[in-house]
Design a protein around this motif. Structure first.
Motif, PDB file in Angstrom:
ATOM      1  N   SER A  35       0.836  -1.207   0.000  1.00  0.00           N
ATOM      2  CA  SER A  35       0.000   0.000   0.000  1.00  0.00           C
ATOM      3  C   SER A  35       0.861   1.243   0.000  1.00  0.00           C
ATOM      4  N   HIS A  36       0.198   2.349  -0.112  1.00  0.00           N
ATOM      5  CA  HIS A  36       0.789   3.659   0.113  1.00  0.00           C
ATOM      6  C   HIS A  36       1.327   3.690   1.555  1.00  0.00           C
ATOM      7  N   PRO A  37       2.359   4.520   1.831  1.00  0.00           N
ATOM      8  CA  PRO A  37       2.879   4.594   3.197  1.00  0.00           C
ATOM      9  C   PRO A  37       1.777   4.874   4.218  1.00  0.00           C
ATOM     10  N   ASP A  38       1.920   4.252   5.382  1.00  0.00           N
ATOM     11  CA  ASP A  38       1.077   4.574   6.546  1.00  0.00           C
ATOM     12  C   ASP A  38      -0.341   4.043   6.518  1.00  0.00           C
ATOM     13  N   ALA A  39      -0.702   3.238   5.519  1.00  0.00           N
ATOM     14  CA  ALA A  39      -2.067   2.718   5.486  1.00  0.00           C
ATOM     15  C   ALA A  39      -2.284   1.674   6.584  1.00  0.00           C
ATOM     16  N   GLY A  40      -1.169   1.098   7.068  1.00  0.00           N
ATOM     17  CA  GLY A  40      -1.305   0.139   8.173  1.00  0.00           C
ATOM     18  C   GLY A  40      -0.819  -1.259   7.850  1.00  0.00           C
ATOM     19  N   LYS A  41       0.082  -1.414   6.888  1.00  0.00           N
ATOM     20  CA  LYS A  41       0.581  -2.747   6.501  1.00  0.00           C
ATOM     21  C   LYS A  41       1.281  -3.456   7.654  1.00  0.00           C
ATOM     22  N   THR A  42       2.190  -2.728   8.303  1.00  0.00           N
ATOM     23  CA  THR A  42       2.961  -3.357   9.370  1.00  0.00           C
ATOM     24  C   THR A  42       2.059  -3.670  10.563  1.00  0.00           C
ATOM     25  N   THR A  43       1.117  -2.770  10.825  1.00  0.00           N
ATOM     26  CA  THR A  43       0.180  -3.010  11.930  1.00  0.00           C
ATOM     27  C   THR A  43      -0.679  -4.240  11.621  1.00  0.00           C
ATOM     28  N   ALA A  60       4.212  -2.230  18.558  1.00  0.00           N
ATOM     29  CA  ALA A  60       3.709  -1.028  17.908  1.00  0.00           C
ATOM     30  C   ALA A  60       4.700  -0.552  16.869  1.00  0.00           C
ATOM     31  N   VAL A  61       4.170   0.124  15.825  1.00  0.00           N
ATOM     32  CA  VAL A  61       5.026   0.649  14.765  1.00  0.00           C
ATOM     33  C   VAL A  61       5.830   1.840  15.280  1.00  0.00           C
ATOM     34  N   ARG A  62       5.157   2.692  16.033  1.00  0.00           N
ATOM     35  CA  ARG A  62       5.833   3.875  16.542  1.00  0.00           C
ATOM     36  C   ARG A  62       5.638   3.877  18.047  1.00  0.00           C
ATOM     37  N   ARG A  81      11.926   5.797  13.086  1.00  0.00           N
ATOM     38  CA  ARG A  81      11.077   6.665  12.266  1.00  0.00           C
ATOM     39  C   ARG A  81       9.645   6.178  12.128  1.00  0.00           C
ATOM     40  N   GLY A  82       9.391   4.939  12.568  1.00  0.00           N
ATOM     41  CA  GLY A  82       8.026   4.425  12.462  1.00  0.00           C
ATOM     42  C   GLY A  82       7.586   4.160  11.035  1.00  0.00           C
ATOM     43  N   ILE A  83       8.554   3.894  10.145  1.00  0.00           N
ATOM     44  CA  ILE A  83       8.190   3.533   8.773  1.00  0.00           C
ATOM     45  C   ILE A  83       8.929   2.250   8.400  1.00  0.00           C
ATOM     46  N   SER A  84       8.412   1.535   7.420  1.00  0.00           N
ATOM     47  CA  SER A  84       9.120   0.353   6.944  1.00  0.00           C
ATOM     48  C   SER A  84      10.070   0.771   5.835  1.00  0.00           C
ATOM     49  N   PRO A 105       7.744  -2.116   2.357  1.00  0.00           N
ATOM     50  CA  PRO A 105       7.699  -0.682   2.631  1.00  0.00           C
ATOM     51  C   PRO A 105       6.821   0.028   1.607  1.00  0.00           C
ATOM     52  N   GLY A 106       6.057   1.039   2.050  1.00  0.00           N
ATOM     53  CA  GLY A 106       5.169   1.749   1.121  1.00  0.00           C
ATOM     54  C   GLY A 106       5.841   2.945   0.466  1.00  0.00           C
ATOM     55  N   HIS A 107       6.850   3.511   1.117  1.00  0.00           N
ATOM     56  CA  HIS A 107       7.462   4.737   0.612  1.00  0.00           C
ATOM     57  C   HIS A 107       8.105   4.509  -0.751  1.00  0.00           C
ATOM     58  N   GLN A 108       7.893   5.454  -1.661  1.00  0.00           N
ATOM     59  CA  GLN A 108       8.376   5.211  -3.033  1.00  0.00           C
ATOM     60  C   GLN A 108       9.896   5.152  -3.115  1.00  0.00           C
ATOM     61  N   ILE A 156      -9.694  -2.694   3.941  1.00  0.00           N
ATOM     62  CA  ILE A 156      -9.856  -1.253   4.145  1.00  0.00           C
ATOM     63  C   ILE A 156      -9.740  -0.996   5.642  1.00  0.00           C
ATOM     64  N   ASN A 157      -8.713  -0.240   5.998  1.00  0.00           N
ATOM     65  CA  ASN A 157      -8.281  -0.125   7.388  1.00  0.00           C
ATOM     66  C   ASN A 157      -8.708   1.205   8.016  1.00  0.00           C
ATOM     67  N   LYS A 158      -8.612   1.276   9.317  1.00  0.00           N
ATOM     68  CA  LYS A 158      -8.812   2.513  10.107  1.00  0.00           C
ATOM     69  C   LYS A 158     -10.266   2.974  10.140  1.00  0.00           C
ATOM     70  N   LEU A 159     -11.203   2.008  10.175  1.00  0.00           N
ATOM     71  CA  LEU A 159     -12.615   2.377  10.263  1.00  0.00           C
ATOM     72  C   LEU A 159     -12.939   3.046  11.592  1.00  0.00           C
ATOM     73  N   ASP A 160     -12.028   2.922  12.553  1.00  0.00           N
ATOM     74  CA  ASP A 160     -12.245   3.586  13.847  1.00  0.00           C
ATOM     75  C   ASP A 160     -12.059   5.093  13.727  1.00  0.00           C
ATOM     76  N   GLN A 161     -11.601   5.535  12.564  1.00  0.00           N
ATOM     77  CA  GLN A 161     -11.443   6.970  12.331  1.00  0.00           C
ATOM     78  C   GLN A 161     -12.446   7.400  11.264  1.00  0.00           C
ATOM     79  N   ALA A 274      -6.967  -2.470  11.856  1.00  0.00           N
ATOM     80  CA  ALA A 274      -5.852  -3.326  12.278  1.00  0.00           C
ATOM     81  C   ALA A 274      -5.385  -2.953  13.676  1.00  0.00           C
ATOM     82  N   LEU A 275      -5.287  -1.646  13.933  1.00  0.00           N
ATOM     83  CA  LEU A 275      -4.772  -1.198  15.224  1.00  0.00           C
ATOM     84  C   LEU A 275      -5.643  -1.732  16.362  1.00  0.00           C
ATOM     85  N   ASN A 276      -6.940  -1.810  16.107  1.00  0.00           N
ATOM     86  CA  ASN A 276      -7.856  -2.259  17.154  1.00  0.00           C
ATOM     87  C   ASN A 276      -8.184  -3.743  17.061  1.00  0.00           C
TER      88      ASN A 276
HETATM   89  N1  LIG Z   1      -6.588   4.813  14.105  1.00  0.00           N
HETATM   90  C1  LIG Z   1      -5.944   3.815  13.522  1.00  0.00           C
HETATM   91  N2  LIG Z   1      -4.625   3.898  13.275  1.00  0.00           N
HETATM   92  C2  LIG Z   1      -4.013   2.851  12.678  1.00  0.00           C
HETATM   93  C3  LIG Z   1      -4.725   1.669  12.315  1.00  0.00           C
HETATM   94  N3  LIG Z   1      -3.849   0.814  11.743  1.00  0.00           N
HETATM   95  C4  LIG Z   1      -2.636   1.424  11.758  1.00  0.00           C
HETATM   96  N4  LIG Z   1      -2.724   2.643  12.323  1.00  0.00           N
HETATM   97  C5  LIG Z   1      -1.638   3.624  12.547  1.00  0.00           C
HETATM   98  O1  LIG Z   1      -1.183   4.114  11.292  1.00  0.00           O
HETATM   99  C6  LIG Z   1       0.218   4.388  11.329  1.00  0.00           C
HETATM  100  C7  LIG Z   1       0.928   3.669  10.197  1.00  0.00           C
HETATM  101  O2  LIG Z   1       0.851   2.283  10.396  1.00  0.00           O
HETATM  102  P1  LIG Z   1       1.910   1.257   9.768  1.00  0.00           P
HETATM  103  O3  LIG Z   1       1.389  -0.097  10.100  1.00  0.00           O
HETATM  104  O4  LIG Z   1       3.290   1.608  10.138  1.00  0.00           O
HETATM  105  O5  LIG Z   1       1.729   1.574   8.235  1.00  0.00           O
HETATM  106  P2  LIG Z   1       2.557   0.937   7.038  1.00  0.00           P
HETATM  107  O6  LIG Z   1       1.566   0.789   5.939  1.00  0.00           O
HETATM  108  O7  LIG Z   1       3.291  -0.279   7.471  1.00  0.00           O
HETATM  109  O8  LIG Z   1       3.600   2.112   6.698  1.00  0.00           O
HETATM  110  P3  LIG Z   1       4.973   1.982   5.842  1.00  0.00           P
HETATM  111  O9  LIG Z   1       5.534   0.652   6.093  1.00  0.00           O
HETATM  112  O10 LIG Z   1       5.859   3.066   6.332  1.00  0.00           O
HETATM  113  O11 LIG Z   1       4.582   2.170   4.412  1.00  0.00           O
HETATM  114  C8  LIG Z   1       0.695   3.932  12.712  1.00  0.00           C
HETATM  115  O12 LIG Z   1       0.783   5.043  13.549  1.00  0.00           O
HETATM  116  C9  LIG Z   1      -0.398   2.992  13.168  1.00  0.00           C
HETATM  117  O13 LIG Z   1      -0.522   2.939  14.568  1.00  0.00           O
HETATM  118  C10 LIG Z   1      -6.128   1.609  12.607  1.00  0.00           C
HETATM  119  O14 LIG Z   1      -6.822   0.628  12.356  1.00  0.00           O
HETATM  120  N5  LIG Z   1      -6.678   2.705  13.196  1.00  0.00           N
END
Ligand SMILES: Nc1nc2c(ncn2[C@@H]2O[C@H](COP(=O)(O)OP(=O)(O)OP(=O)(O)O)[C@@H](O)[C@H]2O)c(=O)[nH]1
Ligand SMILES: [Mg+2]
Length: 542
Positions: A35-43, A60-62, A81-84, A105-108, A156-161, A274-276
Motif C-alpha cells: 500500500s501507500h505509506p502509513d495505510a497500516g501494513k505493518t500493523t 507497535a510501529v511507533r 522513524r516508524g516507517i518500513s 515498505p510503502g514509501h516510493q 480497508i483499514n482505520k474504520l475507527d477513524q 488493524a490497530l484495534n
Molecule cells: N486509528 C488507527 N490507526 C491505525 C490503524 N492501523 C494502523 N494505524 C496507525 O497508522 C500508522 C501507520 O501504520 P503502519 O502499520 O506503520 O503503516 P505501514 O503501511 O506499514 O507504513 P509503511 O511501512 O511506512 O509504508 C501507525 O501510527 C499505526 O498505529 C487503525 O486501524 N486505526
C-alpha cells in the motif's frame, strides 16, 4: 497415462514423494502486503501474526522506547522513524496452512525492494486507509500486481477513524484501479460511530467494542439484516443504512466470485481496523481459504510447475547484518519447484558453480531458524558468502533460468566518503550495501576517487548513512551531486568512434566492473549527448 509406478525408477517411493510434495504445495500461501505509506501494513502484519499465534503480544510501529516494536520493522531506523524501509519475511503455520507473509515498505524511495518482493509471491493483500482511499503509491503497486498476474485481496483499514463512504471506496477501487470490488463485509458506521461489520456471506454481525483490543469478539449470527435482533445489536439507524446498502449491493454491486478473484478480475474487500484488532481474524481466515497456493513460474524453458520434481528457485533479495549476533549476508530465495533439502548441492545458473546448502534458514523478521527442507512457495534464507546476487537462479537437475530482476535507474547521486579516511572496512561495507541493491556504486577515474553512489530516492541516502554507522561503525560524509541520471554508453558497432562529451554538466565515470558510465546533470545534457553521438546507445541499466 500409464500407471507411473511401472514407469518411474523407484516405483511407489517416487509416487509417495510426489504425493507428499503436492500436499505441501497445496497448503502453502505466500503473499505480500502492499500500500501507500502509513495505510497500516505493518500493523496488520503484526495483528495477523498475533491471531496466528506466531507472537504473544503485538508490537507497535511507533512505540515508546521501552515498548515492543513490530516484528517486521526490525531495523533500527525503521523503529526510530516508524516507517518500513525493507521488506520483511515472516513464516508461520496456521490451521494446516504454511503461510509466508512479506511486509513491504510503502514509501516510493524504497519501492525497488517492494517490486522485487512482488516477484516472490503468489498473491497480494492491498491495504487502504478508509479516510484516503486509493493513494498514488497504492495505484503504482497495484499496476505491478496486475502486470504480474497476482490476485489481490483488499483490507480497508482505520474504520475507527472518520472514513470515506464505503460505496465511494468501492467505486474508487473500480474506477482508479479498474478492477471489480466485491464487498465481503459491510461497515456499520465509522469513526466514533463505528459499531462493527456485517458479514455479507454468512449474515453475522461482528461487533466492535471500543477498548477491547486483543480480546476476541465472536460474531453474532442473524437470520437476515432486517431481523429485530440486528436492531438490538446495532441500533435502528445503522440497521436501516445496512438494509439500504445491501439492497444496493445486491442490485448493482459486484458479488464475490472465487474464479474472478483468482483471475484478477475482482478483489474481495474487507473492512476493519488493524490497530484495534478488528476484522483481522475473519480476514486471515479468508486469506487462508481464498488466496491461491504457489503458481507456475515463467522461465527460459517455459513454465516451471511447482510440482516439477527438480528443485529451482531464485534470489530476490539480499540483506546484510540482519542480526547483530550473526553479522552475515543473507540471500532470500523463493523456492519455485521441487524440494530443497539441507546439505543439497545446487547450481548457480549465472556462474555455473555448485553451491552446497549446508544451512537453510526460515525467517521471522530478524529472527531465523534452520529448516531441514523447503517447498515451492517458501522463502528461505541462505547465508551468502558473496557468491549469490539478486536475480540468480538456483537449480538442481534440469537447467532453468528465471527472468532477470531489473535494477531501477538511479536518479540521485552523491559522493560517499568515510569521515575517517583511513577506515579499513569502508570498501567492504559499500560493496555489501551495493550487493543488496540499496544503491549503485560508481568509481571516478580522477581526483580522490571516493565512490559516487546512485539511488532512486533521497531517503535511501539516510538509510545508507545510518546503516554504515550502526552496522559497520563507519561514520560517513555524503556530498550530494547535481546529477539526475546515469547511462552506460554502448556503441552500436565496432566502427563507432568513442563517445564525445562536449558539454558541461556531464561526468564520465566507471562502474564496479570497469565499464564506462556517464552521469548527467539534467535531461537536457542527456539529450544533447545522445544527439551528438548517433552511433552510441545510452542504456539506463546493463
Ligand atoms: N486509528 C488507527 N490507526 C491505525 C490503524 N492501523 C494502523 N494505524 C496507525 O497508522 C500508522 C501507520 O501504520 P503502519 O502499520 O506503520 O503503516 P505501514 O503501511 O506499514 O507504513 P509503511 O511501512 O511506512 O509504508 C501507525 O501510527 C499505526 O498505529 C487503525 O486501524 N486505526
Ligand atoms: Mg510498514
Amino acid at each position: 497415462m500409464d500407471n507411473p509406478t511401472t514407469q518411474v525408477p523407484g516405483g511407489l517411493d517416487v509416487v509417495n514423494e510426489l504425493d507428499a510434495r503436492a500436499r505441501e504445495i497445496a497448503r502453502r500461501r505466500t503473499f505480500a502486503i502492499i500500500s501507500h505509506p502509513d495505510a497500516g501494513k505493518t500493523t496488520l502484519t503484526e495483528k495477523l501474526l498475533l491471531y496466528a499465534g506466531a507472537i504473544d503480544l503485538a508490537g507497535a510501529v511507533r512505540g515508546r522506547k521501552t515498548q515492543r516494536h513490530a516484528v517486521s520493522d526490525w531495523m533500527e531506523m525503521e523503529q526510530q522513524r516508524g516507517i518500513s524501509i525493507s521488506a520483511a519475511a515472516l513464516e508461520f503455520e496456521l490451521e494446516g496452512h504454511h503461510v509466508t507473509l512479506l511486509d513491504t515498505p510503502g514509501h516510493q524511495d524504497f519501492s525497488e525492494d517492494t517490486y522485487r518482493t512482488l516477484l516472490a509471491v503468489d498473491s497480494v493483500v492491498m491495504v487502504l486507509d478508509a479516510a484516503k482511499g486509493i493513494e498514488p503509491q497504492t495505484r503504482k503497486l497495484f499496476e505491478v500486481c496486475r502486470a504480474r498476474g497476482l490476485p489481490v485481496l483488499t483490507f480497508i483499514n482505520k474504520l475507527d477513524q472518520p472514513s470515506l463512504d464505503p460505496f465511494e471506496l468501492l467505486d474508487q477501487i473500480e474506477r482508479v484501479l479498474g478492477i471489480a470490488a466485491a464487498p465481503m463485509n459491510w461497515p456499520l458506521g465509522d469513526g466514533i460511530n463505528f459499531a462493527g461489520v456485517y458479514d455479507l456471506e454468512s449474515n453475522a454481525v461482528l461487533l466492535y467494542e471500543r477498548g477491547a483490543r486483543g480480546q476476541r469478539t465472536e460474531p453474532v449470527s442473524v437470520d437476515d439484516p432486517e431481523h429485530p435482533s440486528v436492531e438490538r445489536l446495532i441500533g435502528a439507524q445503522r440497521q436501516r443504512q445496512l438494509i439500504d446498502a445491501i439492497a444496493m449491493i445486491s442490485g448493482a454491486g459486484t458479488r464475490f466470485d472465487l474464479e474472478a478473484y483468482r483471475a484478477e478480475r475482482q478483489t474481495p474487500v474487507f473492512f476493519g481496523s488493524a490497530l484495534n484488532d478488528f476484522g483481522v481474524e475473519p480476514f486471515l481466515r479468508a486469506l487462508l481459504t481464498l488466496a491461491p497456493s504457489p503458481a507456475p513460474r515463467p522461465s527460459d524453458v517455459g513454465l516451471v510447475l511447482p510440482t516439477d520434481p527438480d528443485f529451482s528457485g531464485f534470489v530476490f533479495k539480499m540483506q546484510a547484518n540482519m542480526n547483530p549476533r550473526h553479522r552475515d549476508r543473507v540471500a532470500f530465495v523463493r523456492v519455485c519447484s521441487g524440494r530443497l533439502a539441507k546439505d543439497m548441492s545446487v547450481i548457480n545458473e549465472r556462474l555455473g558453480t555448485t553451491v552446497r546448502l549446508s544451512r537453510v534458514y526460515r525467517f521471522f523478521g530478524r529472527d531465523r531458524e534452520t529448516v531441514p527442507e523447503a517447498y515451492p512457495g517458501d522463502v528461505v534464507g541462505l547465508v551468502n558468502p558473496g557468491r549469490l546476487a539478486i536475480g540468480d537462479t538456483l537449480y538442481a537437475g534440469r537447467k532453468v533460468r528465471f527472468p532477470p530482476i531489473p535494477q531501477f535507474p538511479a536518479e540521485r547521486f552523491a559522493f560517499l566518503r568515510p569521515a575517517d579516511v583511513r577506515h579499513k572496512r569502508f570498501d567492504e561495507a559499500v560493496r555489501q550495501l551495493e550487493e543488496e541493491g540499496l544503491m549503485q556504486v560508481f568509481i571516478p577515474q580522477t581526483g580522490l576517487r571516493h565512490p559516487v553512489i546512485g539511488v532512486v530516492g533521497s531517503l535511501q541516502f539516510d538509510v545508507i548513512e545510518a546503516r554504515l554507522q550502526s552496522e559497520y561503525g563507519i561514520k560517513c560524509v555524503l556530498e550530494p551531486l547535481p546529477h539526475v541520471a546515469a547511462r552506460w554508453p554502448v556503441p552500436e558497432s565496432e566502427q563507432t568512434r568513442p563517445i564525445t562529451l562536449t558539454t558541461s554538466g556531464v561526468m564520465p565515470i566507471k562502474d564496479r566492473h570497469g565499464r564506462d558510465v556517464v552521469l548527467f546533470e539534467s535531461a537536457w545534457e542527456l539529450r544533447f549527448v545522445t544527439e551528438a553521438n548517433p552511433g552510441i546507445r545510452l542504456l539506463d541499466s546493463i
